[in-house]
Design an enzyme around this catalytic site. Sequence first.
Site, short mmCIF file in Angstrom:
data_model
loop_
_atom_site.label_atom_id
_atom_site.label_comp_id
_atom_site.label_asym_id
_atom_site.label_seq_id
_atom_site.Cartn_x
_atom_site.Cartn_y
_atom_site.Cartn_z
CD1 TRP A 129 22.00 -11.26 82.86
CD2 TRP A 129 22.04 -9.02 82.78
NE1 TRP A 129 22.56 -10.90 81.65
CE2 TRP A 129 22.60 -9.53 81.59
CE3 TRP A 129 21.96 -7.64 82.94
CZ2 TRP A 129 23.07 -8.71 80.58
CZ3 TRP A 129 22.42 -6.82 81.93
CH2 TRP A 129 22.98 -7.35 80.76
CE LYS A 245 17.40 -12.17 75.75
NZ LYS A 245 18.43 -11.38 76.39
C1 LMR Z 1 21.29 -13.82 79.37
O1 LMR Z 1 21.09 -13.55 80.56
O2 LMR Z 1 21.70 -14.93 78.99
C2 LMR Z 1 20.99 -12.78 78.32
O3 LMR Z 1 20.45 -11.67 78.91
C3 LMR Z 1 22.16 -12.47 77.46
C4 LMR Z 1 23.25 -11.70 78.16
O4 LMR Z 1 23.66 -10.66 77.63
O5 LMR Z 1 23.71 -12.11 79.23
#
Ligand code: LMR
Length: 394
Positions: A129, A245
């Site tokens: 992420w 979520k």
């Molecule tokens: C995502 O990866 O789309 C979600 O976790 C929302 C975010 O805050 O990035």
Amino acid sequence: MLEHLSVLSPDPILGLAAECRADPNSNKIDLTVGIYMNESGVCPVFHAVREAQQQLVADEITKAYLPAAGDAVYLQSMKSLVFGDELVGDGSKITAIQTPGGCGALRIASEVLAAAAPDATVWISNPTWPVHIPLMGSVGLKFETYSYYDPASHGVDFGNMTNDLKGAKKGDVVLLHGCCHNPSGADLTLEQWAQIADMAEAQGFTVLVDLAYQGMGTNLEADVAGLRLLAGRLGELIVAASCSKNLGLYRERTGVALFFGKDTQTAAATHSHGLGAARRVYSMPPAHGALLAGRVLSDPALRASWESELSEICARMIELRTQLSEKLSEKTNQDFSFISREKGMFSFLGLSVDQARGLRKDRGLYMLDSSRINVAALNEQNMDKVVEAVASVL
Ligand code: LMR
């Protein structure tokens, strides 16, 4: 003073969502941010949350601050949801700090880690992420990456992952995604979690689990089987959990930093550092989401309603994966079966940056540059359009 600032690049996820919102194309499709959408394209409020909210509005007599650690019912419920009652035991070895969302939990965990081991290197999956490094780096932690996803096989590259993690030493931190890996959707098997436990025991590194999707991959129990295995084996584990979520509390910013420790003395010291960090960063957590989550998780009727709705949502996402993988394979004569093996909201489609950007510009189909899509934003209306658009660039 402020005139010296230059404009930063937009956030790779939220910036694209804003670009999509601003796009006048009436056929646009937004597969950017990880938000669960129902068949009508709405991110729904869980029935149990709606009911809890009505109760809360009727019962609430104060808006005074919550304690800095958060609401006691919420904290107890989250300990048991994540670790299960057996591991929680009398709870004295687990420290919990309610936080503003999963990001807040990662930040509190990072602050505590930086206090415990200022020279720690955090090992992060490649890819991960995009907020992990800036968020955890903001407390001064350093990073290394470990191999995780193999684009050729569309699965976890476990051989290279464990090879890279041989470099993690005592005092380092390995960040794992508890389930529904973001951005790849490729998860570790339970046997692989056990091998990570072997490595952590042998090398002495600490594991931090980012748990943003419990109940959205397979089910509430299976999605935390890996982290529970680690907690049981290692006696120490840190978890940053989010209710965005699985309870649909996105905008209520409801999370928790959980520290599973070896003894009560360690728990007390960890707690004091967690409280200190919370005070420095935001003082007290926001109440509303945690009060709702605490009610839903602790009231048997609300809990049963939530679990049943969550498992319907999970089943629908699995069905969307099956449909997408079958339709894409048929339309392109390429193998997209990996989409049905992956878990949670995200998968890579395996497109180049130019292809992903071209789809955005020419078709109004928004996905991240990496070709990560939010599977949970597909529905009967947009599925064939997505398949046709993706096939057009392959
Ligand atoms: C995502 O990866 O789309 C979600 O976790 C929302 C975010 O805050 O990035």
